[in-house]
Motif scaffolding. Structure first.
Motif, mmCIF file in Angstrom:
data_model
loop_
_atom_site.group_PDB
_atom_site.id
_atom_site.type_symbol
_atom_site.label_atom_id
_atom_site.label_comp_id
_atom_site.label_asym_id
_atom_site.label_seq_id
_atom_site.Cartn_x
_atom_site.Cartn_y
_atom_site.Cartn_z
ATOM 1 N N GLY A 190 9.915 56.246 24.374
ATOM 2 C CA GLY A 190 8.861 56.267 25.374
ATOM 3 C C GLY A 190 8.471 54.837 25.715
ATOM 4 N N ASN A 207 2.389 54.719 31.057
ATOM 5 C CA ASN A 207 1.458 55.037 29.987
ATOM 6 C C ASN A 207 0.592 56.240 30.364
ATOM 7 N N TRP A 210 2.634 59.470 29.976
ATOM 8 C CA TRP A 210 2.805 59.864 28.580
ATOM 9 C C TRP A 210 1.484 60.355 27.977
ATOM 10 N N GLU A 211 0.395 59.719 28.345
ATOM 11 C CA GLU A 211 -0.901 60.149 27.829
ATOM 12 C C GLU A 211 -1.209 61.583 28.254
ATOM 13 N N ALA A 214 2.806 63.970 26.904
ATOM 14 C CA ALA A 214 3.540 63.984 25.641
ATOM 15 C C ALA A 214 2.873 64.931 24.645
ATOM 16 N N TRP A 218 1.243 59.694 22.409
ATOM 17 C CA TRP A 218 2.117 58.509 22.414
ATOM 18 C C TRP A 218 1.269 57.242 22.393
ATOM 19 N N ASP A 249 9.895 60.046 21.961
ATOM 20 C CA ASP A 249 9.000 59.877 23.110
ATOM 21 C C ASP A 249 7.793 60.797 23.063
ATOM 22 N N LEU A 252 7.889 64.156 25.341
ATOM 23 C CA LEU A 252 7.738 64.277 26.799
ATOM 24 C C LEU A 252 9.002 64.785 27.478
#
Length: 257
Positions: A190, A207, A210-211, A214, A218, A249, A252
């Motif tokens: 990631g 970011n 992913w926040e 995921a 992450w 990752d 995700l």
């Protein structure tokens, strides 16, 4: 006893202590490996300073993976540091011109910048493996790093294409080096706050993705999960795994939206 006890590992692309490669070197040492690192040009001075934080400070080799003379001389450079066998190689090398090949400029990138990105970021996996081949141990492991290039990403552009080539090159290395006992795998990480990521225009948006998505969460400031995966693949704990891309990752890659 660590999982890399008695092994010798070459880690390329070590720059700042925030780099994945640096964390790999640190964990590999903790797991018992003798580690050597490499870089070239102006970055070599940074590498020489930053590795002093490691204990012991590893030997630093000058290695430009686009320079045939550097590649041809790599076995002798390793032998000069007492290395007669290489058990693992970490490919942590990538570059694309941020002014032309990244940031939404995909349709106008000139070929010379595309070829440079592919050469440095993908072909170098093969040339590095071939340079180390004379010293490979019977169960050597080659591990590369990618940002999952099975799909397109905003602003990643020609680096995404180069990483796709890297992933494919790893599978072909696995095919051709497997009969010699050499494994070749890729870790798809990631987004991590490295110098390389910061050079990508708009990369901070990753970011947010992913926040939000995921499943495991992450932390983009923590390279440890990725580095642990690399070290595990360098070890003997994956003796029959090659041609694989291991996702680190937060899960995700398994989500649709």
């Amino acid at each position: 006893m660590g999982i890399l006890e008695g092994k010798t590992v070459l880690v390329t692309g070590v720059t700042m202590n925030t780099s994945i490669a640096y964390r790999v070197a640190e964990i590999a040492q903790a797991e018992g490996a003798t580690v050597l690192v490499s870089n070239f040009g102006r970055a070599l001075g940074i590498t020489n300073r930053i590795v002093k934080r490691l204990d012991p400070a590893p030997a630093v080799l000058e290695l430009d993976v686009t320079d045939p003379e550097h590649l041809a001389g790599l076995p002798d450079a390793l032998r000069a540091h007492g290395v007669e066998r290489v058990d693992g190689v970490v490919h942590s090398i990538a570059y694309a011109n941020p002014e032309t090949a990244l940031g939404g400029r995909f349709l106008s990138t000139p070929w010379e910048d595309v070829s440079s990105a592919v050469h440095i970021s993908a072909y170098s996996l093969v040339s590095l493996a071939m340079a180390c081949r004379p010293l490979f141990a019977p169960t050597a492991s080659v591990v590369g790093l990618t940002f999952d290039a099975r799909v397109s990403w905003p602003t990643y552009d020609w680096m995404g294409v180069a990483k796709s080539a890297l992933e494919s090159a790893s599978r072909y290395l696995a095919r051709y080096l497997g009969p010699e006992g050499v494994r070749c795998n890729i870790v798809a990480a990631g987004p991590i706050e490295t110098l390389a990521k910061k050079a990508i225009p708009g990369s901070s948006n990753f970011n947010d993705v992913w926040e939000a998505r995921a499943p495991l969460g992450w932390d983009p400031a923590d390279a440890t999960p990725t580095a642990k995966a690399v070290v595990a693949l360098l070890s003997d704990w994956f003796p029959a795994t090659t041609g694989e891309m291991l996702h680190v990752d937060g899960g995700l890659h398994s989500t649709g939206a």
